[in-house]
Design an enzyme around this catalytic site. Structure first.
Site, mmCIF file in Angstrom:
data_model
loop_
_atom_site.group_PDB
_atom_site.id
_atom_site.type_symbol
_atom_site.label_atom_id
_atom_site.label_comp_id
_atom_site.label_asym_id
_atom_site.label_seq_id
_atom_site.Cartn_x
_atom_site.Cartn_y
_atom_site.Cartn_z
ATOM 1 N N ASP A 29 0.832 -1.205 0.000
ATOM 2 C CA ASP A 29 0.000 0.000 0.000
ATOM 3 C C ASP A 29 0.865 1.253 0.000
ATOM 4 O OD1 ASP A 29 -2.276 1.509 0.055
ATOM 5 O OD2 ASP A 29 -2.790 1.073 2.135
ATOM 6 N N ASN A 77 -10.558 -3.389 -6.415
ATOM 7 C CA ASN A 77 -9.787 -2.397 -7.171
ATOM 8 C C ASN A 77 -10.435 -2.015 -8.509
ATOM 9 O OD1 ASN A 77 -6.462 -3.477 -6.082
ATOM 10 N ND2 ASN A 77 -7.775 -1.870 -5.291
HETATM 11 C C1 FPP Z 1 -1.734 0.306 -3.343
HETATM 12 O O1 FPP Z 1 -1.354 1.617 -3.537
HETATM 13 C C2 FPP Z 1 -1.307 -0.566 -4.388
HETATM 14 C C3 FPP Z 1 -2.121 -1.170 -5.312
HETATM 15 C C4 FPP Z 1 -3.572 -1.000 -5.404
HETATM 16 C C5 FPP Z 1 -1.606 -2.059 -6.308
HETATM 17 C C6 FPP Z 1 -0.317 -2.743 -6.013
HETATM 18 C C7 FPP Z 1 0.314 -2.922 -7.294
HETATM 19 C C8 FPP Z 1 1.623 -2.834 -7.572
HETATM 20 C C9 FPP Z 1 2.679 -2.669 -6.579
HETATM 21 C C10 FPP Z 1 2.045 -2.904 -8.961
HETATM 22 C C11 FPP Z 1 1.595 -4.104 -9.699
HETATM 23 C C12 FPP Z 1 2.102 -5.365 -9.134
HETATM 24 C C13 FPP Z 1 2.704 -6.326 -9.817
HETATM 25 C C14 FPP Z 1 3.014 -7.640 -9.155
HETATM 26 C C15 FPP Z 1 3.074 -6.160 -11.232
HETATM 27 P P1 FPP Z 1 -2.482 2.706 -3.566
HETATM 28 O O2 FPP Z 1 -2.691 3.105 -4.978
HETATM 29 O O3 FPP Z 1 -3.694 2.235 -2.866
HETATM 30 O O4 FPP Z 1 -1.774 3.841 -2.761
HETATM 31 P P2 FPP Z 1 -2.476 4.986 -1.912
HETATM 32 O O5 FPP Z 1 -3.262 4.299 -0.828
HETATM 33 O O6 FPP Z 1 -1.303 5.758 -1.399
HETATM 34 O O7 FPP Z 1 -3.316 5.756 -2.869
#
Ligand code: FPP
EC number: 2.5.1.-
Length: 240
Positions: A29, A77
């Site tokens: 996250d 998501n």
């Molecule tokens: C959370 O950050 C992260 C995600 C929803 C996706 C996680 C994905 C990756 C790390 C990249 C793709 C993975 C692979 C294995 C290719 P957020 O967007 O919720 O952050 P925030 O809470 O700060 O907005």
């Protein structure tokens, strides 16, 4: 016999400390906040997030970890903007294409959990190919895609019912993670303290670690630190 609690079973000797963790899961996250802090688009945060994943894949074997499970895309998501969903799916395509040789070189076996067969057909095909090419790896990277813990439990319970036995053991045997070691440690980055529908069943006896680090800043050293912390914890599994 009969004097005090009897400590039996595979977990009995784990009471001195967590010991060596076999299976760690991470809720990655903070990509969005990482980007926002720098005045960059969220997509850049996700790209840097992929780099953090790449660093860990290379570190799995040196760290002696059997399995790492990552929450890459939850069933919730899909509610994000269409652009962001597209960005995440494209990152997934790029990541598999570019990193497949790295998986093989690092002895990593890919596994996907969640309702991933419902993703775009080209992604499903790429994943199937990657699963086949990495089948002999000795370390597992399990990626949760279109994953929801409640949905996983419901699917497992439905399969158990078809087989005619709805007990905890029978349901567990049908979970997406049935072939993985028991979950030892669940980490969430970015300071949020909730499970967000991740590995609900598996978390029953897992240790939890919530760290403030934003996911793109997460390094193998952070995981090593978490493993050391785990080794010092006392696990009781409901015992004394
Ligand atoms: C959370 O950050 C992260 C995600 C929803 C996706 C996680 C994905 C990756 C790390 C990249 C793709 C993975 C692979 C294995 C290719 P957020 O967007 O919720 O952050 P925030 O809470 O700060 O907005």
């Amino acid at each position: 016999m009969g004097e005090g609690p009897v400590q039996t079973g595979e977990h009995a000797d784990a009471r001195i400390g967590g010991g060596h963790a076999r299976h760690v899961a991470i809720i990655m996250d903070g990509n969005g906040r990482w980007a926002k802090k720098r005045g960059m688009p969220r997509a850049v945060g996700h790209q840097r997030g992929v780099e953090a994943v790449r660093r860990l894949v290379r570190g799995l074997k040196p760290m002696g970890l059997e399995c790492l499970t990552l929450y890459a895309f939850s069933s919730e998501n899909w509610k994000r903007s269409e652009d962001e969903v597209d960005d995440l799916m494209n990152l997934m395509r790029k990541f598999i294409k570019s990193d497949l040789p790295d998986f093989v070189a690092n002895d990593v076996k890919l596994k996907i959990i969640g309702d991933w067969q419902g993703l775009a057909p080209d992604i499903v095909a790429m994943l199937e190919d990657a699963l086949a090419q990495t089948a002999n790896g000795s370390r597992t990277l399990a990626v949760a895609l279109n994953y929801g813990g409640q949905n996983e439990i419901a699917r497992a319970a439905a399969k158990a019912a078809v087989l005619g036995e709805v007990t905890a053991n029978a349901i567990e045997a049908q979970l997406d993670t049935a072939d993985l070691p028991p979950l030892d440690l669940l980490i969430r980055t970015s300071g949020e303290i909730r499970l967000s529908n991740f590995l609900l069943w598996q978390a029953a006896y897992a240790e939890m670690l919530f760290v403030d680090t934003l996911w793109p800043d997460f390094k193998p050293e952070h995981l090593t630190e978490a493993l050391d912390d785990f080794a010092r914890r006392e696990r009781r599994y409901g015992g004394r």
